[in-house]
Structures are given as structure tokens and as C-alpha cells.
Design a protein around this motif. Structure first.
Motif, mmCIF file in Angstrom:
data_model
loop_
_atom_site.group_PDB
_atom_site.id
_atom_site.type_symbol
_atom_site.label_atom_id
_atom_site.label_comp_id
_atom_site.label_asym_id
_atom_site.label_seq_id
_atom_site.Cartn_x
_atom_site.Cartn_y
_atom_site.Cartn_z
ATOM 1 N N ASN A 190 0.770 -1.144 0.122
ATOM 2 C CA ASN A 190 -0.044 -0.077 0.017
ATOM 3 C C ASN A 190 0.813 1.162 0.129
ATOM 4 N N ILE A 191 0.688 1.834 -1.126
ATOM 5 C CA ILE A 191 1.675 3.119 -1.283
ATOM 6 C C ILE A 191 1.001 4.487 -1.147
ATOM 7 N N HIS A 192 1.226 5.181 -0.298
ATOM 8 C CA HIS A 192 0.712 6.552 -0.121
ATOM 9 C C HIS A 192 1.043 7.596 -1.108
ATOM 10 N N GLY A 193 0.400 8.818 -1.287
ATOM 11 C CA GLY A 193 0.714 9.757 -2.185
ATOM 12 C C GLY A 193 1.411 10.775 -1.761
ATOM 13 N N TYR A 194 1.224 12.176 -2.337
ATOM 14 C CA TYR A 194 1.955 13.264 -2.160
ATOM 15 C C TYR A 194 1.470 14.086 -0.977
ATOM 16 N N ASN A 195 2.248 14.851 -0.228
ATOM 17 C CA ASN A 195 1.545 15.619 0.909
ATOM 18 C C ASN A 195 1.245 14.819 2.213
ATOM 19 N N MET A 196 2.061 13.611 2.314
ATOM 20 C CA MET A 196 1.678 12.710 3.478
ATOM 21 C C MET A 196 2.700 12.465 4.280
ATOM 22 N N PRO A 197 2.994 13.232 5.326
ATOM 23 C CA PRO A 197 4.213 13.245 6.187
ATOM 24 C C PRO A 197 3.944 11.945 7.165
ATOM 25 N N LEU A 198 4.679 11.456 7.803
ATOM 26 C CA LEU A 198 4.879 10.250 8.681
ATOM 27 C C LEU A 198 4.026 10.261 9.508
ATOM 28 N N LYS A 199 3.421 11.569 10.093
ATOM 29 C CA LYS A 199 2.278 11.444 11.331
ATOM 30 C C LYS A 199 0.980 11.095 10.512
ATOM 31 N N SER A 200 0.883 11.393 9.185
ATOM 32 C CA SER A 200 -0.641 11.201 8.570
ATOM 33 C C SER A 200 -0.272 9.499 8.311
ATOM 34 N N ILE A 201 0.608 9.132 8.097
ATOM 35 C CA ILE A 201 0.852 7.986 7.365
ATOM 36 C C ILE A 201 0.606 6.708 8.857
ATOM 37 N N LEU A 242 -1.543 -1.550 -4.147
ATOM 38 C CA LEU A 242 -2.553 -0.689 -4.054
ATOM 39 C C LEU A 242 -1.720 0.865 -3.696
ATOM 40 N N ALA A 243 -2.185 1.751 -4.671
ATOM 41 C CA ALA A 243 -1.619 2.901 -4.633
ATOM 42 C C ALA A 243 -2.487 4.324 -4.857
ATOM 43 N N HIS A 244 -2.124 5.454 -4.106
ATOM 44 C CA HIS A 244 -2.823 6.530 -4.261
ATOM 45 C C HIS A 244 -2.085 7.696 -4.941
ATOM 46 N N SER A 245 -2.496 8.448 -5.670
ATOM 47 C CA SER A 245 -1.920 9.747 -6.247
ATOM 48 C C SER A 245 -0.441 9.683 -6.806
ATOM 49 N N MET A 246 0.185 10.165 -6.215
ATOM 50 C CA MET A 246 1.856 10.019 -6.550
ATOM 51 C C MET A 246 2.334 8.907 -6.196
ATOM 52 N N GLY A 247 1.523 7.907 -5.254
ATOM 53 C CA GLY A 247 2.076 6.564 -5.157
ATOM 54 C C GLY A 247 1.888 5.796 -6.409
ATOM 55 N N CYS A 248 1.156 6.170 -7.265
ATOM 56 C CA CYS A 248 0.908 5.352 -8.180
ATOM 57 C C CYS A 248 2.031 5.429 -9.309
ATOM 58 N N PHE A 249 2.712 6.662 -9.190
ATOM 59 C CA PHE A 249 3.990 6.612 -10.144
ATOM 60 C C PHE A 249 5.140 5.981 -9.142
ATOM 61 N N VAL A 250 5.099 5.733 -8.022
ATOM 62 C CA VAL A 250 6.019 4.894 -7.123
ATOM 63 C C VAL A 250 5.743 3.507 -7.582
ATOM 64 N N ALA A 251 4.585 3.160 -7.457
ATOM 65 C CA ALA A 251 4.094 1.800 -7.743
ATOM 66 C C ALA A 251 4.684 1.485 -9.452
ATOM 67 N N THR A 252 4.188 2.186 -10.205
ATOM 68 C CA THR A 252 4.543 1.731 -11.618
ATOM 69 C C THR A 252 5.879 1.732 -11.947
ATOM 70 N N GLN A 253 6.579 2.690 -11.256
ATOM 71 C CA GLN A 253 8.051 2.706 -11.504
ATOM 72 C C GLN A 253 8.872 1.376 -10.853
#
Length: 578
Positions: A132-143, A286-297
Motif C-alpha cells: 500500500n503506497i501513499h501519495g503526495y503531501n503525506m508526512p509520517l504522522k499522517s501515515i 494499492l497506490a494513491h495519487s503520486m504513489g501510483c508513480f512509485v508503484a508503476t516505476q
């Protein structure tokens, strides 16, 4: 077999800047060095980077790990820093990382011993990893907050019906920072001298008046725009995603089979499971937002470029491989054997489900020309699902504007993101029927303010079939109760719009919808989040996680009234045939 009970481990606490009991706050440890001549007072001389002075660090850290029989949930973080000067993240504990790694190893070993006791000789199809990969504007506290919410959900869902296989659900945290707040002082400290000079000239021009005043105002606006690009941290997050998030995710995926093999070798009782070694670990992303870039790359990098089977697949398209001519990048519908070969990732993984939610990647990812650099990633999964919102203001305005400077397109349509994809409206009433349907690439459109472009038309030129199937779930008009609402509150009176401000049944209404949605995004009580509302509605959240954990067919069995619920909640599920 172990009894099924929710995990009883004590949750990990936040990491203080100075851990009690001598715990290591920093991940890196400088090896012991000789005392300097200026040991007391003054600054010691610079330390040479030699073998005895080289700092050590951890590339990945397991910050949280909660284990139940046949299900483990881990929060694994990249140790890359937010700012280059920090060298390494200081908000992760090395002591805690060791404890959580041991916990995960023990849980894996217990599963393997349990399977060995039952006489299992092949565990190749009994282990599933969900990344599960998060997206942009997500600091560690939010994760971490998201981890807690997921853990509560998993405890509820798995306490009654434990999974048949061993599931390792990983919340992967790559280094991201909060918009504006993380840069309130750094933007000024890091400002380069040319930009300072620009502001000085602008202020001088404004103070002199006349023609120079207009020029000064223009320079002030130009400088303010550059600072705004810094404050929104989009490009900073993008840089860390590309240079740390992707590579650390590759190491994570690459090392998991090694971890499993170590547990097989750890206990003689698991000797029966040594042959064959698990060569078909099921991997879903499973990826959201910019995390989709991380996933596909990540999937692109994990492809085995020197594998004989990969070279053979090239030769099926052209005898000369990349030097020969191929019929576009949309081959005929692959055989089952070819599809199985594509889904294999190395010797240890089989790619199962890819779920991209509000993907912040180019819309060209579903096209067939050379502009689609993600084709190798998208078509390798057995099942692919795109969750999109035509009124996603973050992608439609912010991301598109930011990528205007870096993405090489010559048209407005070519600069949009995949999360802005839409399903074509039908009839004179311009309606998009809710529920389930199937179609071709002609059914997908990109909506502008005053018109729509089909994916089969210029500038995309997609054929009606692109050689692999995928699913598009349009959530623009999605209405639902919140994720924490009790079952009795699912009546239509309690539902709220989650991703857009209004239903735009006519092209002329789209501008009003975008303006309304933009306003609602800044009103917390509206319940509308055009970019993240997928995870705030009860049904949509459950659907996303069910697809990631089980796939389409088991999800349909789990939700027998799927079509009816899609219609009631104003969702459209379109299957694009191969």
C-alpha cells in the motif's frame, strides 16, 4: 493450528527525540573514533571519511508491526531524509526497528511451521503480499494515523473469518512532507542568490515608478510564482518519490523472498517446505495519487531485463527486438500462457492486482504509442483497477499546472493525469448509467470545460482494444456514509457526496461543478474531498481493500449485491475488454 484472535501486541508509541532507556533515536551510528586534541571546547577538526569513520544506516525501517495468525500488518519506512542536509531520517528508532523485524520473522516462522505440521509441501500459492503506497503531501504522522485506522479495520474483518493464506499487508512510507507547513522558514534560507537579486531589482523598480514600476511588479509576480512552487512541495515530493521511494520499494520487494527463505532455513521442522521454494508469492499493489508513480516505476525496475523469457517475448513481437518494427504497442489479445508469463516477476513473484486510486501519472498510461512509458507495468498484472474522478481538482488544476513545466506535451489534453479519466456519457440527456457495464477504449473520454475527447481520437489515437483488459471505476458522483458509520446509518438520508460538489449531467455544468467542488474542498464540514474521498466512504473503501486482498471474483462473492450497491451509491464500473 493457532487459534484466531486479534493481535494483542501493545501498539508502538510515538518516537520521542530522546528515547528513554538509551534507545537509539538516529538510525546511523558513527563508529568509535580517537579523541580529538580539542576535545573540550572548540570544534574538532573535520573527520576524514575513512573505513573507520564511515557511518552506518538502515535503508528500510519497520516502524510498526501487528501480527495475527495468517495476517501481518507492517508500516515500513524509507530512511531517506526530507532534506539532503539531514543525511538520514531522525524520527525512526533503530531499537524499535529490531523489535518489529523480529516480530515479523517470528510470525512468518510460526506460519511455516503450522503449514509443515499440516503436511503441506508447497507453499508457493499460500503467501500474499499487498503493498500500500501513499501519495503526495503525506508526512509520517499522517501515515501512522492511516496505519491505526487500517489496523482497526483488519482486526474487525479478520477476527471472524481468518484468511486461508498468509497475508502480509505493508503500508510503505516513502519520504513526503506537508504542504506549506514544512517550508515556512526553509524557503527563505534556501533561496538562491539569483532569486534574491530578482526580488531586489523588483523592489527597486517598484520604488522608482513609471515604466520600471510595471517591470518591477512583473518581476515580483514571477518570483512569487517560483516561491509558490517551492511551498506546495510538489516537485520536492516528486524528486524523493523518484530517487528514494522507488528504489527503496524495489529493495523491499526484492528482499521479502530472502526473508521467507531465511525462516525456512531457521527450523528443521520446516524442512518439508524447502522444496519447492516459494516461487509464486502473490504480489498486489494499492497506490494513491503520486504513489501510483512509485508503484508503476517499481514494477518497471523489477522487470528482469536479462531474463531469457523476457527476451523471448520481445522476439514474439519482432525478431530484432527493440530494433525491429512492431505493430504499435497493442499486440493481439495474449494467450493465457503469454499472460501468465507476463505476470511473473522474477523467480518468486506473481503479479495479481494493481489498484490505482486517483493516479497522478500521465493519462498516456492507457494509450498504445511510445509516449506510454508505463505499458510494461500496467499490462503485467492479472487484474488492474483505476478509481477516477472527473472533478478531481488536485489533479485537474494543481498537478496539471505543475506538470505543465516538466511533462513534454503540446496540447492541453496531453498534460492531464490518469485520475481525470472519465466514462463517456450517453444519449441526449448526457447521462452516465451507474452500475456495471463493459466497453472498449471508445467508452473512455477526457472531459474539458467545454468539450470531451475520446481516447480513440487525436491526440491519443488509441485502438478500441489495447491488448490487455482493465477496469475503470468512476466515482465522480459517489455518495455514501462515512467509514466509521454504524450499519444502521446506511440509509440514503445520511449519505453525503464524497468527491464532487454536484452532478454535472451536461457539459455546460462542468465549470459549475469544478467551482463548487473547489469550494467544498476548503469547507471541512462539506464532507467533499475530490482527491481522497475514495477512502472516506464506507463502501468504496471496503471495495478498494477487498480488491487488493482478494481480487475481483472473491470480491463479487463477498458483495453479492455489488451491481445494486453501485447504482445506489452512484458509481460506474466499466470493464475495458482486451
Amino acid at each position: 493450528m493457532r487459534s484466531w484472535k486479534p493481535n494483542q501486541h501493545k501498539p508502538s508509541q510515538g518516537i520521542a527525540k530522546k528515547p528513554a532507556g538509551g534507545g537509539q533515536n538516529l538510525l546511523h551510528k558513527d563508529r568509535q573514533e580517537p579523541k580529538s586534541a580539542v576535545d573540550n571546547g572548540g570544534s574538532p577538526p573535520p573527520t576524514a571519511v575513512t573505513g573507520s569513520a564511515m557511518p552506518t544506516y538502515r535503508q528500510l525501517v519497520i516502524k510498526r508491526c501487528e501480527c495475527s495468525p495468517y495476517f501481518a500488518h507492517a508500516l515500513i519506512c524509507s530512511s531517506a531524509p526530507i532534506n539532503a542536509e539531514d543525511q538520514i531520517r531522525a524520527d525512526l528508532s533503530a531499537d524499535q526497528a529490531d523489535e518489529n523485524l523480529k516480530r515479523l520473522k517470528d510470525d512468518l516462522r510460526a506460519f511455516l511451521l503450522s503449514e509443515a505440521a499440516k503436511g503441506t509441501t508447497d507453499i508457493s500459492d499460500k503467501i500474499k503480499v499487498v503493498l500500500n503506497i501513499h501519495g503526495y503531501n503525506m508526512p509520517l504522522k499522517s501515515i501512522e494515523e492511516g496505519f491505526e485506522q487500517n489496523q482497526k479495520r483488519f482486526n474487525t474483518d479478520t477476527s471472524d473469518t481468518p484468511p486461508d493464506d498468509y497475508v502480509l499487508f505493508i503500508d510503505y512510507c516513502w519520504p513526503s512532507e506537508r504542504i506549506l507547513l514544512s517550508q515556512w522558514k526553509a524557503w527563505l534560507l534556501a533561496m538562491p542568490y539569483p532569486l534574491l537579486l530578482l526580488f531586489a531589482l523588483a523592489i527597486a523598480g517598484v520604488s522608482l515608478g513609471g515604466f520600471l514600476q510595471g517591470l518591477g511588479l512583473w518581476l515580483l509576480g514571477f518570483g512569487a510564482a517560483l516561491i509558490a512552487l517551492r511551498l506546495v512541495v510538489y516537485f520536492r515530493d516528486r524528486d524523493r518519490a523518484a530517487n528514494h521511494g522507488v528504489y527503496d520499494a524495489v529493495e523491499l520487494v526484492r528482499w521479502l523472498p530472502v526473508l521467507i527463505k531465511e525462516q525456512l532455513n531457521h527450523d528443521p521442522a520446516a524442512a518439508a517446505l524447502h522444496t519447492p521454494f516459494p516461487s509464486q508469492i502473490k504480489l498486489s499493489i494499492l497506490a494513491h495519487s503520486m504513489g501510483c508513480f512509485v508503484a508503476t516505476q517499481t514494477v518497471r525496475m523489477l522487470s528482469n531485463v536479462f531474463e531469457e523469457a523476457a527476451i523471448a517475448r520481445w522476439k514474439e513481437l519482432s525478431e530484432d527486438g527493440p530494433f525491429g518494427e512492431v505493430a504499435g504497442f497493442a499486440p493481439q489479445k495474449p494467450t493465457q500462457q503469454h499472460a501468465n508469463a507476463l505476470s511473473r516477476l522474477g523467480n518468486h513473484y506473481q503479479l495479481k492486482q494493481l489498484i490505482l486510486v486517483a493516479p497522478d501519472i500521465p493519462i498516456w498510461a492507457v494509450t498504445t504509442g511510445r509516449s506510454n512509458y508505463l505499458l510494461a507495468s500496467m499490462r503485467r498484472f492479472e487484474e488492474s483497477f483505476l478509481f477516477v474522478n472527473d472533478a478531481d481538482i488536485v489533479l485537474r488544476l494543481a498537478s496539471t499546472l505543475a506538470n505543465y513545466f516538466v511533462f513534454p506535451s503540446r496540447s492541453k489534453q496531453g498534460g492531464y493525469r490518469l485520475g481525470n479519466l472519465s466514462i463517456a456519457q450517453q444519449g441526449a440527456a448526457h447521462t452516465c448509467p451507474y452500475g456495471e457495464s463493459s466497453g472498449t477504449m471508445k467508452s473512455l473520454v477526457l472531459n474539458g470545460l467545454f468539450g470531451s475527447v475520446k481516447m480513440t481520437d487525436p491526440p491519443f489515437h488509441c485502438p478500441e482494444s489495447i491488448g490487455h483488459s482493465f477496469n475503470v471505476v468512476s466515482c465522480t458522483d459517489y455518495t455514501d456514509v462515512g467509514v466509521n458509520a454504524p450499519p444502521a446509518s446506511s440509509s440514503s438520508q445520511r449519505r453525503r457526496r464524497r468527491l464532487s460538489g454536484m452532478t454535472a449531467r451536461h457539459p455546460l455544468c462542468r465549470l459549475a461543478n469544478h467551482l463548487t467542488t473547489t469550494l467544498c474542498n476548503f469547507i471541512s464540514r462539506s464532507g467533499v474531498d475530490s482527491h481522497g474521498g475514495y477512502f472516506q466512504g464506507k463502501f468504496c473503501l471496503g471495495l478498494i481493500y477487498s480488491l487488493a486482498l482478494h481480487g475481483e471474483a472473491p470480491t463479487r462473492l463477498k458483495i453479492p449485491s455489488l451491481t445494486q450497491q453501485l447504482k445506489e451509491l452512484q458509481l460506474t464500473w466499466l470493464t475495458i475488454k482486451a
